[in-house]
Design a protein around this motif. Structure first.
Motif, mmCIF file in Angstrom:
data_model
loop_
_atom_site.group_PDB
_atom_site.id
_atom_site.type_symbol
_atom_site.label_atom_id
_atom_site.label_comp_id
_atom_site.label_asym_id
_atom_site.label_seq_id
_atom_site.Cartn_x
_atom_site.Cartn_y
_atom_site.Cartn_z
ATOM 1 N N PHE A 287 0.809 -1.161 0.022
ATOM 2 C CA PHE A 287 0.018 -0.012 -0.028
ATOM 3 C C PHE A 287 0.837 1.321 -0.133
ATOM 4 C CE2 PHE A 287 -1.827 3.150 3.112
ATOM 5 C CZ PHE A 287 -2.892 3.594 2.065
ATOM 6 N N VAL A 291 0.482 4.163 -2.649
ATOM 7 C CA VAL A 291 -0.300 5.330 -2.375
ATOM 8 C C VAL A 291 0.050 6.715 -2.800
ATOM 9 C CG1 VAL A 291 0.477 5.689 -0.040
ATOM 10 C CG2 VAL A 291 -1.894 6.136 -0.409
ATOM 11 N N ILE A 294 -1.056 7.502 -6.221
ATOM 12 C CA ILE A 294 -2.185 7.330 -6.471
ATOM 13 C C ILE A 294 -2.972 8.754 -5.886
ATOM 14 C CG2 ILE A 294 -4.376 6.285 -5.632
ATOM 15 C CD1 ILE A 294 -3.644 4.497 -7.612
ATOM 16 N N VAL A 295 -2.503 8.946 -4.646
ATOM 17 C CA VAL A 295 -3.165 10.097 -3.937
ATOM 18 C C VAL A 295 -2.493 11.487 -4.700
ATOM 19 C CG1 VAL A 295 -2.847 11.435 -1.839
ATOM 20 C CG2 VAL A 295 -3.644 9.176 -1.750
ATOM 21 N N PHE A 298 -4.480 11.980 -7.535
ATOM 22 C CA PHE A 298 -5.631 12.559 -7.368
ATOM 23 C C PHE A 298 -5.710 13.903 -7.001
ATOM 24 C CE2 PHE A 298 -9.505 13.032 -4.646
ATOM 25 C CZ PHE A 298 -10.174 12.212 -5.411
ATOM 26 N N PHE A 302 -7.280 17.715 -9.288
ATOM 27 C CA PHE A 302 -8.178 18.775 -8.992
ATOM 28 C C PHE A 302 -8.151 20.010 -10.125
ATOM 29 C CE2 PHE A 302 -8.688 17.504 -4.837
ATOM 30 C CZ PHE A 302 -9.635 18.258 -4.015
ATOM 31 N N LEU B 370 -7.143 -0.186 1.391
ATOM 32 C CA LEU B 370 -6.499 0.857 2.092
ATOM 33 C C LEU B 370 -6.424 1.907 1.268
ATOM 34 C CD1 LEU B 370 -3.531 -1.223 3.696
ATOM 35 C CD2 LEU B 370 -5.286 0.115 4.894
ATOM 36 N N LEU B 371 -6.092 1.475 -0.095
ATOM 37 C CA LEU B 371 -5.957 2.725 -1.280
ATOM 38 C C LEU B 371 -7.543 3.510 -1.095
ATOM 39 C CD1 LEU B 371 -4.384 1.218 -3.989
ATOM 40 C CD2 LEU B 371 -3.380 3.070 -2.514
ATOM 41 N N CYS B 374 -8.264 5.953 1.732
ATOM 42 C CA CYS B 374 -7.579 7.116 1.576
ATOM 43 C C CYS B 374 -8.483 7.965 0.600
ATOM 44 C CB CYS B 374 -6.183 7.028 0.894
ATOM 45 S SG CYS B 374 -5.004 6.338 2.080
ATOM 46 N N LEU B 375 -8.752 7.381 -0.655
ATOM 47 C CA LEU B 375 -9.331 8.373 -1.643
ATOM 48 C C LEU B 375 -10.847 8.611 -1.142
ATOM 49 C CD1 LEU B 375 -8.068 6.681 -5.012
ATOM 50 C CD2 LEU B 375 -7.282 8.630 -3.733
ATOM 51 N N LEU B 378 -10.596 11.784 0.432
ATOM 52 C CA LEU B 378 -10.223 13.014 -0.268
ATOM 53 C C LEU B 378 -11.124 13.481 -1.458
ATOM 54 C CD1 LEU B 378 -6.560 11.711 -1.090
ATOM 55 C CD2 LEU B 378 -7.301 14.037 -0.211
#
Lengths: 462, 462
Positions: A287, A291, A294-295, A298, A302, B370-371, B374-375, B378
């Motif tokens: 993870f 992560v 991915i985050v 993300f 925006f 887990l991913l 988080c998302l 967000l």
């Protein structure tokens, strides 16, 4: 003779002998076979049978090599099954680099338990090798090499070689050192064979040699082995003393690991400090590796989200536009990632350098134009079919289809250019081009995609 | 001693000697230096200077090795600059595999012109080697090896070795053949050194050996070299006659090419039959390699397009839903591609097999959870911020944000599971897992994404 099918016949034969309890015959056959096949066969047996067969072998050296070929899990299991005294013998005959790896993975307590059973030489060797950081020349090197002095004559050197008796192919180079273990050059076994017995070693000496620093990155070491076509490269410490060698099969392993890291980076996965086994890595570690991007992406998205929001009114007036946003984004992302892949690989194979940037961009522009042309017609058709019953204020279906197809074509061209120039730019600033990750490119070209799409729509349809 | 910085000092020294026209001194230094460095230095000079320096070297063997190290373009230029007679000499001393490669690239006319200048032995060698298909053992093998007969004594074998005098490291194995050139085993140079001069070669014979078939795929050959830790592998024809060897540095090249192909496949680029150089490949060829998937996926995306169209009325009622479609698609694509990358690499490094499928899927499910967690937060924030002034009939902003965030989380979980199981499925049907290409996964998860998104919206908001 061994080949895939023959290896299977051999395996059956071994299994049969084991079933018939003809252990002596079996051991005799095992001693003749390649280490890797014996290790594969033994790993399939019950641990008790394995230990019995392994310790009955008369060849101590192959016991160590076979043990080194087992996976970590099995090694740990056997370590606890075998008495420390017997284990110390197997341990002593392991290839020195694998031995140090094994030792490093033992707990402090287990290390202390094992040490008293080792000879002084082995003890020192293990402790020294374990001290170097992994992923450096010192971390992957072996101490299994032969040294001679330059004032010896050929006959003496061959005798010294018989004494040192380095295992397997490490015999190919003989490293010539002075009394202080500082390396002065090397001679090959071929040189010795070709020379007269009474000739001085110095007369065949190659003093112009390639070496690695003990703290040098393993990737750089592997590249030297590859570039200079070496069987093994000597590793020197700060005082230019010969402390180890890294062989070509270690280099191959490094190339494989590097390959995985490149692909991981490219897919937005943060490579771990150490090489990790998929199944042994915890879900949480997996993870953590994934992560960040991915985050991160993300959050970065925006921006493209904001652009879409800015045109909310436009979308409310002409909802049909919203339907084709994913198409624009996907095609742009695919085209950009492909271009980045091609450029990154060509850079890493040294087919192109930064000096070729203009030729690369021009070539990519041509490729992009051809792709855009194909997609223009397909997109026109797609819109004309899917939206055939849609009412569009003041405009015909064909104007809409033309607008969307044109935006898509432009997006494919821009994305290809971004995808191909980003790795070049990163390389220009001394970064690793593989960081121009596919998800990052997708996110970036989403932004250009939305800008192109809505601008085109405003210009052509309002 | 040569290292990066020292190599540069050496280069400056050579340049200086060349500028001062001290050619004799320069040639003496060049003869001592590693081939690859000399080749790099010469390649930078004007062709006329290059030819003069190259042909002045007294070591014919290194002339061939240096020429083999030049790139194709320079080789072609020099070939036309040098007289056929002089060239035939350089050509004869090239490593046999590179020589055959060069010969294959000459036009039929040029081949016919060159042949009369070659000795019968070289001529036969070149023609035989050129006949094997590229990407097979025969296509990459070299004929530079030493053979001995099993009834020789050690002393005779060493003398035979001096005669054959195979270049460089090819000396490590001595292949033992019968009168019919059928291979019966090998002895190593170490065996000969350790044995007594009057002992029979047969007494040190290893008759349990690994070999490659002449038509065997180069990838399989490289894997054997890696698995059995070989310096070189013998290549046998249908009659079990020894026809060549493939060395470990050829295996490294094969691994690099394979790595590029894997990455290309994964990014939806169709690898070419032959290894292509980026700059030498025409834009149209580049286009052909990429268009299949770009267009294929575009056509496949009709499906997700249809789903979006089906919910056009829904989108017209609640335009805000359209704004978050790209977010759902991108995150799903990223998560799915990452999972596929991780599984494909673990398969190719043999860390996992199909039998582990359940453990893999469970692990990926945990990572995905887990991913998704988080998302979720967000995405909730993102919607709450970006859409804060949006009017939503009958629903609060937070219900909307919750719905979209939940859909996103589900999509990330489903995408990760699809991304990780697809390579396993392909492998299960004996396909190449790398075909589970990132763009293909993106397109597939777009479909699940849209289904999840609109279903959630209908259930929760209408």
């Amino acid at each position: 003779m061994i080949k895939n099918s023959q290896a299977e016949i051999q395996l059956e034969q071994w299994e049969e002998l084991l079933a018939q309890r003809k252990e002596k015959e079996l051991i005799a056959l095992l001693e003749e076979a390649p280490t890797v096949e014996v290790a594969e066969f033994l790993a399939k047996q019950a641990p008790e049978v394995l230990v019995k067969l392994l310790s009955s072998s008369t060849k101590k050296e192959s016991q160590g090599a076979i043990f080194a070929d087992f996976n970590e899990e099995l090694q740990a299991k056997l370590y606890h099954l075998i008495s420390k005294e017997t284990f110390a013998k197997i341990f002593s005959y392991m290839p020195s680099d694998r031995r140090a790896d094994f030792y490093q993975k033992l707990s402090d307590k287990e290390q202390t338990k094992l040490l008293p059973y080792l000879t002084k030489k082995i003890k020192e060797d293990v402790i020294t090798l374990s001290a170097y950081p992994p992923k450096t020349a010192g971390g992957i090197m072996s101490t299994d090499f032969a040294t001679v002095m330059s004032d010896m004559v050929v006959k003496q050197a061959i005798n010294k070689l018989r004494e040192d008796s380095p295992s397997k192919k490490m015999i190919y180079y003989l490293y010539v050192v002075d009394a202080n273990m500082q390396m002065v050059g090397f001679v090959t076994l071929k040189d010795l064979i070709m020379a007269k017995p009474e000739e001085k070693v110095a007369s065949a000496l190659h003093d112009n040699f390639v070496y690695a620093d003990v703290y040098e990155d393993q990737e750089s070491v592997a590249q030297k082995i590859e570039k200079y076509d070496l069987v093994a490269i000597p590793v020197l410490n700060e005082d230019k003393q010969l402390v180890g060698i890294v062989s070509h099969d270690d280099a191959m392993d490094v190339i494989r690991v590097e390959q995985t890291e490149d692909m991981e980076k490219f897919m937005g996965i943060v490579p771990a400090e150490e090489e990790l086994d998929y199944l042994k890595t915890s879900s949480f570690q997996h993870f953590k590796k994934r992560v960040t991007w991915i985050v991160g992406l993300f959050v970065a998205s925006f921006l493209s989200g904001l652009i879409i929001h800015k045109h909310k009114v436009l979308l409310e007036q002409l909802t049909v536009l919203a339907l084709y946003v994913p198409m624009i984004n996907d095609s742009g992302g695919n085209a950009g990632s492909q271009a980045a892949t091609v450029v990154i690989r060509a850079l890493s194979l040294e087919q192109i350098t930064l000096r070729n940037w203009l030729r690369i961009i021009l070539k990519e522009a041509k490729v992009a134009f051809l792709l855009a042309l194909c997609l223009f017609f397909l997109a026109f058709l797609k819109v004309a079919i899917l939206s055939s019953n849609t009412e569009i204020e003041n405009h015909s279906l064909y104007t809409l289809a033309f607008t969307i197809a044109l935006a898509l074509s432009l997006q494919v061209i821009i994305s290809t250019l971004i995808g191909s120039s980003l790795p070049l730019l990163i390389k220009c600033f001394k970064g690793d081009p593989a960081v121009a990750a596919s998800p990052a490119i997708t996110t970036i070209v989403d932004i250009t995609g939305m800008l192109i799409y809505f601008t085109m729509a405003i210009v052509m349809l309002f």
